[in-house]
Scaffold this motif. Structure first.
Motif, PDB file in Angstrom:
ATOM      1  N   SER A  22       0.832  -1.203   0.000  1.00 47.47           N
ATOM      2  CA  SER A  22       0.000   0.000   0.000  1.00 47.47           C
ATOM      3  C   SER A  22       0.867   1.254   0.000  1.00 47.47           C
ATOM      4  O   SER A  22       1.977   1.259   0.510  1.00 47.47           O
ATOM      5  CB  SER A  22      -0.922   0.004   1.222  1.00 47.47           C
ATOM      6  N   SER A  23       0.331   2.299  -0.595  1.00 42.96           N
ATOM      7  CA  SER A  23       1.045   3.566  -0.663  1.00 42.96           C
ATOM      8  C   SER A  23       0.027   4.701  -0.608  1.00 42.96           C
ATOM      9  O   SER A  23      -1.015   4.644  -1.262  1.00 42.96           O
ATOM     10  CB  SER A  23       1.868   3.663  -1.952  1.00 42.96           C
ATOM     11  N   SER A  24       0.337   5.704   0.201  1.00 45.42           N
ATOM     12  CA  SER A  24      -0.539   6.872   0.301  1.00 45.42           C
ATOM     13  C   SER A  24      -0.068   8.009  -0.592  1.00 45.42           C
ATOM     14  O   SER A  24      -0.647   9.098  -0.569  1.00 45.42           O
ATOM     15  CB  SER A  24      -0.594   7.350   1.765  1.00 45.42           C
ATOM     16  N   LEU A  25       0.984   7.766  -1.387  1.00 49.57           N
ATOM     17  CA  LEU A  25       1.517   8.818  -2.248  1.00 49.57           C
ATOM     18  C   LEU A  25       0.571   9.055  -3.433  1.00 49.57           C
ATOM     19  O   LEU A  25       0.082   8.095  -4.043  1.00 49.57           O
ATOM     20  CB  LEU A  25       2.904   8.437  -2.763  1.00 49.57           C
ATOM     21  N   PRO A  26       0.323  10.313  -3.796  1.00 48.84           N
ATOM     22  CA  PRO A  26      -0.496  10.609  -4.984  1.00 48.84           C
ATOM     23  C   PRO A  26       0.361  10.503  -6.250  1.00 48.84           C
ATOM     24  O   PRO A  26       0.984  11.464  -6.686  1.00 48.84           O
ATOM     25  CB  PRO A  26      -0.967  12.043  -4.728  1.00 48.84           C
ATOM     26  N   TRP A  27       0.399   9.321  -6.854  1.00 47.90           N
ATOM     27  CA  TRP A  27       1.274   9.078  -7.988  1.00 47.90           C
ATOM     28  C   TRP A  27       0.764   9.773  -9.251  1.00 47.90           C
ATOM     29  O   TRP A  27      -0.439   9.980  -9.429  1.00 47.90           O
ATOM     30  CB  TRP A  27       1.398   7.578  -8.249  1.00 47.90           C
ATOM     31  N   LEU A  28       1.744  10.111 -10.117  1.00 50.01           N
ATOM     32  CA  LEU A  28       1.459  10.791 -11.384  1.00 50.01           C
ATOM     33  C   LEU A  28       2.267  10.100 -12.479  1.00 50.01           C
ATOM     34  O   LEU A  28       3.401   9.672 -12.251  1.00 50.01           O
ATOM     35  CB  LEU A  28       1.857  12.268 -11.289  1.00 50.01           C
ATOM     36  N   TRP A  29       1.686   9.997 -13.684  1.00 48.56           N
ATOM     37  CA  TRP A  29       2.435   9.407 -14.790  1.00 48.56           C
ATOM     38  C   TRP A  29       3.649  10.283 -15.102  1.00 48.56           C
ATOM     39  O   TRP A  29       3.528  11.501 -15.225  1.00 48.56           O
ATOM     40  CB  TRP A  29       1.542   9.295 -16.029  1.00 48.56           C
ATOM     41  N   PRO A  30       4.833   9.669 -15.263  1.00 45.15           N
ATOM     42  CA  PRO A  30       6.053  10.460 -15.468  1.00 45.15           C
ATOM     43  C   PRO A  30       6.147  11.083 -16.858  1.00 45.15           C
ATOM     44  O   PRO A  30       6.915  12.024 -17.048  1.00 45.15           O
ATOM     45  CB  PRO A  30       7.174   9.450 -15.236  1.00 45.15           C
ATOM     46  N   THR A  31       5.431  10.558 -17.824  1.00 48.83           N
ATOM     47  CA  THR A  31       5.426  11.132 -19.167  1.00 48.83           C
ATOM     48  C   THR A  31       4.201  10.612 -19.907  1.00 48.83           C
ATOM     49  O   THR A  31       3.613   9.593 -19.521  1.00 48.83           O
ATOM     50  CB  THR A  31       6.710  10.767 -19.946  1.00 48.83           C
ATOM     51  N   SER A  32       3.809  11.334 -20.943  1.00 52.67           N
ATOM     52  CA  SER A  32       2.715  10.842 -21.782  1.00 52.67           C
ATOM     53  C   SER A  32       3.303   9.900 -22.824  1.00 52.67           C
ATOM     54  O   SER A  32       4.463  10.012 -23.208  1.00 52.67           O
ATOM     55  CB  SER A  32       2.008  12.020 -22.459  1.00 52.67           C
ATOM     56  N   GLU A  86      11.918  12.178 -28.556  1.00 53.49           N
ATOM     57  CA  GLU A  86      13.096  12.722 -27.882  1.00 53.49           C
ATOM     58  C   GLU A  86      12.851  14.177 -27.490  1.00 53.49           C
ATOM     59  O   GLU A  86      12.344  14.975 -28.285  1.00 53.49           O
ATOM     60  CB  GLU A  86      14.325  12.620 -28.786  1.00 53.49           C
ATOM     61  N   GLY A  87      13.202  14.498 -26.259  1.00 52.95           N
ATOM     62  CA  GLY A  87      13.018  15.841 -25.748  1.00 52.95           C
ATOM     63  C   GLY A  87      11.707  16.042 -25.016  1.00 52.95           C
ATOM     64  O   GLY A  87      11.496  17.099 -24.407  1.00 52.95           O
ATOM     65  N   ALA A  88      10.799  15.046 -25.044  1.00 55.29           N
ATOM     66  CA  ALA A  88       9.539  15.168 -24.310  1.00 55.29           C
ATOM     67  C   ALA A  88       9.832  15.268 -22.816  1.00 55.29           C
ATOM     68  O   ALA A  88      10.789  14.665 -22.320  1.00 55.29           O
ATOM     69  CB  ALA A  88       8.641  13.968 -24.607  1.00 55.29           C
ATOM     70  N   PRO A  89       9.027  16.014 -22.062  1.00 53.96           N
ATOM     71  CA  PRO A  89       9.315  16.185 -20.638  1.00 53.96           C
ATOM     72  C   PRO A  89       9.113  14.897 -19.843  1.00 53.96           C
ATOM     73  O   PRO A  89       8.165  14.151 -20.075  1.00 53.96           O
ATOM     74  CB  PRO A  89       8.324  17.267 -20.206  1.00 53.96           C
ATOM     75  N   VAL A  90      10.022  14.679 -18.916  1.00 53.99           N
ATOM     76  CA  VAL A  90       9.914  13.601 -17.934  1.00 53.99           C
ATOM     77  C   VAL A  90       9.727  14.275 -16.585  1.00 53.99           C
ATOM     78  O   VAL A  90      10.549  15.096 -16.182  1.00 53.99           O
ATOM     79  CB  VAL A  90      11.169  12.703 -17.924  1.00 53.99           C
ATOM     80  N   GLN A  91       8.664  13.946 -15.873  1.00 55.19           N
ATOM     81  CA  GLN A  91       8.340  14.644 -14.643  1.00 55.19           C
ATOM     82  C   GLN A  91       8.337  13.700 -13.451  1.00 55.19           C
ATOM     83  O   GLN A  91       8.145  12.493 -13.606  1.00 55.19           O
ATOM     84  CB  GLN A  91       6.967  15.320 -14.773  1.00 55.19           C
ATOM     85  N   ALA A  92       8.553  14.276 -12.271  1.00 53.05           N
ATOM     86  CA  ALA A  92       8.578  13.489 -11.044  1.00 53.05           C
ATOM     87  C   ALA A  92       7.197  12.911 -10.784  1.00 53.05           C
ATOM     88  O   ALA A  92       6.185  13.600 -10.882  1.00 53.05           O
ATOM     89  CB  ALA A  92       9.022  14.355  -9.869  1.00 53.05           C
ATOM     90  N   ALA A  93       7.143  11.620 -10.439  1.00 55.61           N
ATOM     91  CA  ALA A  93       5.869  10.947 -10.218  1.00 55.61           C
ATOM     92  C   ALA A  93       5.260  11.303  -8.873  1.00 55.61           C
ATOM     93  O   ALA A  93       4.073  11.077  -8.653  1.00 55.61           O
ATOM     94  CB  ALA A  93       6.045   9.436 -10.322  1.00 55.61           C
TER      95      ALA A  93
END
Length: 290
Positions: free
Chosen positions: A166-176, A197-204
């Motif tokens: 289990s995890s209470s972290l609100p996860w987010l997709w790192p990239t589309s 290439e060059g698409a943003p990678v974001q913190a989950a």
């Protein structure tokens, strides 16, 4: 003539006594032997474990961690289900003491002496030996032996499917992008997401960057973010990294640009690890249409 000979002899003696060895200057740039250090000596890294759990640091390998804690490398790999020894991912947790269900074997000491005794004659009883059993009663000839009834075994319950921690972290997709490779440990310890290439990678999720580099084989330019004592995420094959180690990041913050470093195509390899072990990211990320 005799006077000139004596004078020449005296000058020769004085010339020999006045000669001194010429000073020699060492221009090689080397330090004296007393100050020299052994080549290739690496600085000692302090390692400590809390409750038998050690958190891997930059440059750690399974071998040097095993040496640091005085355990066998094969045991360390078995306790942590590591199939491929090599460079460990910083932030990865390792059990460095045997689990509770693993028995330890003590070595046999050779300090004792062997006592030699002669064999007793036939029919003689050995002191301390158990008394012979009485002959077993046999059923009458021709009578079949009685077979006790066999109790029916209770039906075995079907094994429950493994549940994600289990995890209470609100996860987010790192990239589309489309998932082109799903989780299949140990073959694939995360998921692969296609992209340009060059698409943003974001913190989950919110966290702190604990590693930036390309020392882990097969990951290319890698970023690792620690979110809690239990969870870390890894973002691999980046073209460009936008953050530094020990930097705090927020959920959705760009941390890299998608690339193909150490990969066959532009993609993001994304991992979620719980207490150092890979888990399926699709069980944590919010559902979305692929």
């Amino acid at each position: 003539m005799v006077r000139w000979c004596a004078l020449l002899a005296a000058l020769a003696v004085v010339a020999c006594a006045s000669q001194r060895p010429a000073p020699v200057a060492d221009r090689s740039g080397r330090t004296p032997a007393t100050a020299a250090q052994s080549p290739g000596a690496a600085p000692t890294v302090a390692r400590s474990a809390k409750d038998g759990i050690y958190v891997a640091q930059r440059g750690d390998t399974l071998q040097n961690v095993a040496l640091a804690f005085g355990v066998d490398q094969k045991d360390l790999a078995r306790w942590n289900a590591i199939a491929e020894p090599g460079v460990l991912i910083p932030g990865q947790t390792l059990r460095v003491t045997p689990p509770a269900d693993v028995a330890t074997v003590s070595p046999i000491t050779r300090g004792g002496q062997v006592e030699v005794r002669p064999l007793p004659p036939p029919g003689a009883s050995t002191p301390g030996a158990p008394a012979p059993l009485p002959p077993a009663s046999l059923p009458p000839t021709g009578a079949p032996p009685a077979v006790p009834p066999v109790a029916a075994a209770p039906p075995t319950a079907a094994p429950e499917p493994s549940r994600a921690p289990s995890s209470s972290l609100p996860w987010l997709w790192p990239t589309s992008g489309k998932v082109i490779e799903t989780f299949d440990d140990p073959r694939n310890k995360g998921i692969d997401i296609a992209g340009n290439e060059g698409a943003p990678v974001q913190a989950a999720a919110d966290g702190e960057v604990v590693y930036v580099g390309s020392a882990v084989r097969g990951y290319g330019n890698l970023v690792i973010v620690r979110h809690s004592d239990d969870f870390i995420t890894a973002y691999a094959h980046n073209r460009k990294v936008l953050v530094a180690e020990k930097q705090s990041v927020k959920r959705g913050q760009p941390i890299a640009e998608l690339g193909r470093s150490d990969a066959d195509r532009p993609k993001l390899h994304f991992e979620i690890r719980h207490q150092g072990k890979p888990v399926d990211p699709l069980k944590y990320l919010p559902a979305r249409s692929q």
